[in-house]
Design a protein around this motif. Structure first.
Motif, PDB file in Angstrom:
ATOM      1  N   SER A 210      41.861  45.235  50.367  1.00  0.00           N
ATOM      2  CA  SER A 210      42.135  46.328  49.441  1.00  0.00           C
ATOM      3  C   SER A 210      40.819  46.650  48.739  1.00  0.00           C
ATOM      4  O   SER A 210      40.443  45.975  47.775  1.00  0.00           O
ATOM      5  CB  SER A 210      43.209  45.923  48.419  1.00  0.00           C
ATOM      6  N   PRO A 211      40.088  47.658  49.226  1.00  0.00           N
ATOM      7  CA  PRO A 211      38.679  47.822  48.848  1.00  0.00           C
ATOM      8  C   PRO A 211      38.402  47.905  47.349  1.00  0.00           C
ATOM      9  O   PRO A 211      37.477  47.244  46.852  1.00  0.00           O
ATOM     10  CB  PRO A 211      38.276  49.120  49.558  1.00  0.00           C
ATOM     11  N   GLU A 212      39.192  48.685  46.621  1.00  0.00           N
ATOM     12  CA  GLU A 212      38.899  48.875  45.197  1.00  0.00           C
ATOM     13  C   GLU A 212      39.014  47.558  44.421  1.00  0.00           C
ATOM     14  O   GLU A 212      38.117  47.182  43.653  1.00  0.00           O
ATOM     15  CB  GLU A 212      39.842  49.923  44.605  1.00  0.00           C
ATOM     16  N   SER A 213      40.115  46.849  44.644  1.00  0.00           N
ATOM     17  CA  SER A 213      40.299  45.575  43.942  1.00  0.00           C
ATOM     18  C   SER A 213      39.332  44.516  44.449  1.00  0.00           C
ATOM     19  O   SER A 213      38.852  43.671  43.681  1.00  0.00           O
ATOM     20  CB  SER A 213      41.738  45.090  44.094  1.00  0.00           C
ATOM     21  N   ALA A 214      39.040  44.542  45.752  1.00  0.00           N
ATOM     22  CA  ALA A 214      38.076  43.591  46.304  1.00  0.00           C
ATOM     23  C   ALA A 214      36.711  43.778  45.650  1.00  0.00           C
ATOM     24  O   ALA A 214      36.057  42.798  45.254  1.00  0.00           O
ATOM     25  CB  ALA A 214      37.972  43.769  47.817  1.00  0.00           C
ATOM     26  N   ASP A 215      36.275  45.027  45.518  1.00  0.00           N
ATOM     27  CA  ASP A 215      34.976  45.292  44.901  1.00  0.00           C
ATOM     28  C   ASP A 215      34.959  44.861  43.437  1.00  0.00           C
ATOM     29  O   ASP A 215      33.967  44.292  42.957  1.00  0.00           O
ATOM     30  CB  ASP A 215      34.638  46.784  45.009  1.00  0.00           C
ATOM     31  N   LEU A 216      36.060  45.112  42.716  1.00  0.00           N
ATOM     32  CA  LEU A 216      36.141  44.703  41.312  1.00  0.00           C
ATOM     33  C   LEU A 216      36.056  43.184  41.190  1.00  0.00           C
ATOM     34  O   LEU A 216      35.300  42.654  40.365  1.00  0.00           O
ATOM     35  CB  LEU A 216      37.449  45.214  40.702  1.00  0.00           C
ATOM     36  N   ALA A 217      36.827  42.480  42.010  1.00  0.00           N
ATOM     37  CA  ALA A 217      36.804  41.016  41.962  1.00  0.00           C
ATOM     38  C   ALA A 217      35.421  40.478  42.313  1.00  0.00           C
ATOM     39  O   ALA A 217      34.921  39.548  41.664  1.00  0.00           O
ATOM     40  CB  ALA A 217      37.863  40.449  42.901  1.00  0.00           C
ATOM     41  N   ASP A 218      34.806  41.065  43.325  1.00  0.00           N
ATOM     42  CA  ASP A 218      33.488  40.594  43.744  1.00  0.00           C
ATOM     43  C   ASP A 218      32.420  40.875  42.677  1.00  0.00           C
ATOM     44  O   ASP A 218      31.496  40.072  42.490  1.00  0.00           O
ATOM     45  CB  ASP A 218      33.096  41.231  45.075  1.00  0.00           C
ATOM     46  N   GLU A 219      32.555  41.991  41.970  1.00  0.00           N
ATOM     47  CA  GLU A 219      31.630  42.271  40.860  1.00  0.00           C
ATOM     48  C   GLU A 219      31.782  41.231  39.756  1.00  0.00           C
ATOM     49  O   GLU A 219      30.792  40.739  39.196  1.00  0.00           O
ATOM     50  CB  GLU A 219      31.900  43.674  40.297  1.00  0.00           C
ATOM     51  N   ARG A 220      33.034  40.885  39.456  1.00  0.00           N
ATOM     52  CA  ARG A 220      33.278  39.860  38.435  1.00  0.00           C
ATOM     53  C   ARG A 220      32.727  38.508  38.868  1.00  0.00           C
ATOM     54  O   ARG A 220      32.164  37.766  38.055  1.00  0.00           O
ATOM     55  CB  ARG A 220      34.779  39.767  38.156  1.00  0.00           C
ATOM     56  N   THR A 221      32.879  38.199  40.154  1.00  0.00           N
ATOM     57  CA  THR A 221      32.347  36.948  40.681  1.00  0.00           C
ATOM     58  C   THR A 221      30.828  36.931  40.585  1.00  0.00           C
ATOM     59  O   THR A 221      30.234  35.917  40.185  1.00  0.00           O
ATOM     60  CB  THR A 221      32.797  36.761  42.142  1.00  0.00           C
ATOM     61  N   ALA A 222      30.186  38.030  40.942  1.00  0.00           N
ATOM     62  CA  ALA A 222      28.722  38.106  40.890  1.00  0.00           C
ATOM     63  C   ALA A 222      28.213  37.898  39.463  1.00  0.00           C
ATOM     64  O   ALA A 222      27.236  37.163  39.232  1.00  0.00           O
ATOM     65  CB  ALA A 222      28.241  39.450  41.438  1.00  0.00           C
ATOM     66  N   GLU A 223      28.875  38.523  38.492  1.00  0.00           N
ATOM     67  CA  GLU A 223      28.492  38.351  37.090  1.00  0.00           C
ATOM     68  C   GLU A 223      28.700  36.918  36.643  1.00  0.00           C
ATOM     69  O   GLU A 223      27.880  36.356  35.895  1.00  0.00           O
ATOM     70  CB  GLU A 223      29.296  39.321  36.217  1.00  0.00           C
ATOM     71  N   PHE A 224      29.788  36.323  37.082  1.00  0.00           N
ATOM     72  CA  PHE A 224      30.120  34.943  36.720  1.00  0.00           C
ATOM     73  C   PHE A 224      29.052  33.983  37.232  1.00  0.00           C
ATOM     74  O   PHE A 224      28.559  33.122  36.483  1.00  0.00           O
ATOM     75  CB  PHE A 224      31.495  34.609  37.303  1.00  0.00           C
ATOM     76  N   PHE A 225      28.677  34.132  38.485  1.00  0.00           N
ATOM     77  CA  PHE A 225      27.645  33.250  39.040  1.00  0.00           C
ATOM     78  C   PHE A 225      26.285  33.504  38.391  1.00  0.00           C
ATOM     79  O   PHE A 225      25.534  32.555  38.106  1.00  0.00           O
ATOM     80  CB  PHE A 225      27.562  33.404  40.549  1.00  0.00           C
ATOM     81  N   ALA A 226      25.958  34.767  38.145  1.00  0.00           N
ATOM     82  CA  ALA A 226      24.677  35.076  37.504  1.00  0.00           C
ATOM     83  C   ALA A 226      24.591  34.422  36.124  1.00  0.00           C
ATOM     84  O   ALA A 226      23.516  33.940  35.710  1.00  0.00           O
ATOM     85  CB  ALA A 226      24.506  36.584  37.381  1.00  0.00           C
ATOM     86  N   GLY A 227      25.713  34.372  35.433  1.00  0.00           N
ATOM     87  CA  GLY A 227      25.722  33.800  34.087  1.00  0.00           C
ATOM     88  C   GLY A 227      25.773  32.284  34.049  1.00  0.00           C
ATOM     89  O   GLY A 227      25.306  31.663  33.081  1.00  0.00           O
ATOM     90  N   ASN A 228      26.339  31.682  35.091  1.00  0.00           N
ATOM     91  CA  ASN A 228      26.584  30.237  35.055  1.00  0.00           C
ATOM     92  C   ASN A 228      25.707  29.406  35.984  1.00  0.00           C
ATOM     93  O   ASN A 228      25.704  28.178  35.888  1.00  0.00           O
ATOM     94  CB  ASN A 228      28.056  29.958  35.369  1.00  0.00           C
ATOM     95  N   LEU A 229      24.963  30.066  36.868  1.00  0.00           N
ATOM     96  CA  LEU A 229      24.087  29.325  37.777  1.00  0.00           C
ATOM     97  C   LEU A 229      22.608  29.619  37.509  1.00  0.00           C
ATOM     98  O   LEU A 229      21.748  29.210  38.279  1.00  0.00           O
ATOM     99  CB  LEU A 229      24.416  29.645  39.240  1.00  0.00           C
ATOM    100  N   ALA A 230      22.349  30.329  36.428  1.00  0.00           N
ATOM    101  CA  ALA A 230      20.958  30.702  36.109  1.00  0.00           C
ATOM    102  C   ALA A 230      20.132  29.457  35.745  1.00  0.00           C
ATOM    103  O   ALA A 230      20.655  28.508  35.175  1.00  0.00           O
ATOM    104  CB  ALA A 230      20.934  31.700  34.950  1.00  0.00           C
TER     105      ALA A 230
END
Length: 230
Positions: A210-230
């Motif tokens: 489901s492209p729209e929700s997939a992109d939203l979830a993946d954006e949230r994941t990217a932000e999460f990793f950027a904030g917690n693996l820095a």
């Protein structure tokens, strides 16, 4: 395709993991935990996307004790049923040890922090990894049976992000309510719900996406990793 060897924690065997390396020094490492379909094209594409974003990405073949190299297509009914059979035989505790072995290798190779992201069965294993290992951050997409693992929540010491589709036909509303009740007040856990979405909505390809929700979830994941693996 680049495959590397991972030595078990016990040191008595090894298994393969798909490896995608970034250009230049990695920001850290992220382990992609497979669905019940093995390290198939979709899981490898997840790794490739993470590598393009600067991460060292590894996808261990967690079914290797059953049969190395399993790759199945969820859109083919016979292969879907085969995958369910493999899941029934899979030793999840051994799988977590194999993920921990991969975490150790990822730390050595990347020189930085390590996260995990898992889908379906992998979403369940991501939760278990958060509770049982020292992984730096974990993300689970549509993990199955998390309501039965709430007794392990005290072990979650580092950030955990969960994506829950509200119409998941493998995780009913009662189970979803139990997950929220058990985890909403946990200081390390963040949960996002996706109204109208079903299991597998964030797969890279195929009928479930489901492209729209997939992109939203993946954006949230990217932000999460950027904030917690820095």
């Amino acid at each position: 395709m680049t495959m590397i060897s991972v030595t078990t924690l016990e040191g008595d065997a090894s298994f393969e993991a798909y490896c995608a390396e970034p250009e230049g020094a990695p920001r850290g490492a992220i382990i992609v935990i497979q669905e019940i379909f093995g390290v198939n094209q979709g899981i490898r594409r997840k790794c490739d996307r993470l590598a393009a974003d600067g991460w060292l990405a590894l996808a261990p073949d967690l079914f290797w004790r059953l049969q190395p190299g399993i790759q199945l297509d969820p859109d083919v009914p016979e292969e879907f049923q085969t995958a369910l059979g493999w899941m029934g035989k899979f030793n999840q505790d051994a799988g977590i040890r194999d993920i921990e072995a991969t975490i150790r290798l990822a730390r050595e190779k990347s020189g930085g922090k390590v996260g995990v992201v898992g889908y379906c069965l992998g979403g369940r294993l991501a939760y278990m990894t958060a509770a049982r290992t020292d992984v730096d951050a974990s993300v689970g997409y549509y993990g199955v049976g998390l309501n039965g693992l709430l007794g392990e929540k005290h072990g979650i010491a580092n950030p955990l992000l969960l994506h829950i589709p509200e119409e998941d036909h493998f995780v009913d509303k009662t189970a979803q309510a139990a997950i929220h009740e058990g985890l909403d007040d946990h200081p390390r856990v963040t949960i996002y719900d996706y109204p109208g979405e079903d299991h597998g909505f964030a797969t890279e390809m195929g009928k479930r996406r489901s492209p729209e929700s997939a992109d939203l979830a993946d954006e949230r994941t990217a932000e999460f990793f950027a904030g917690n693996l820095a």
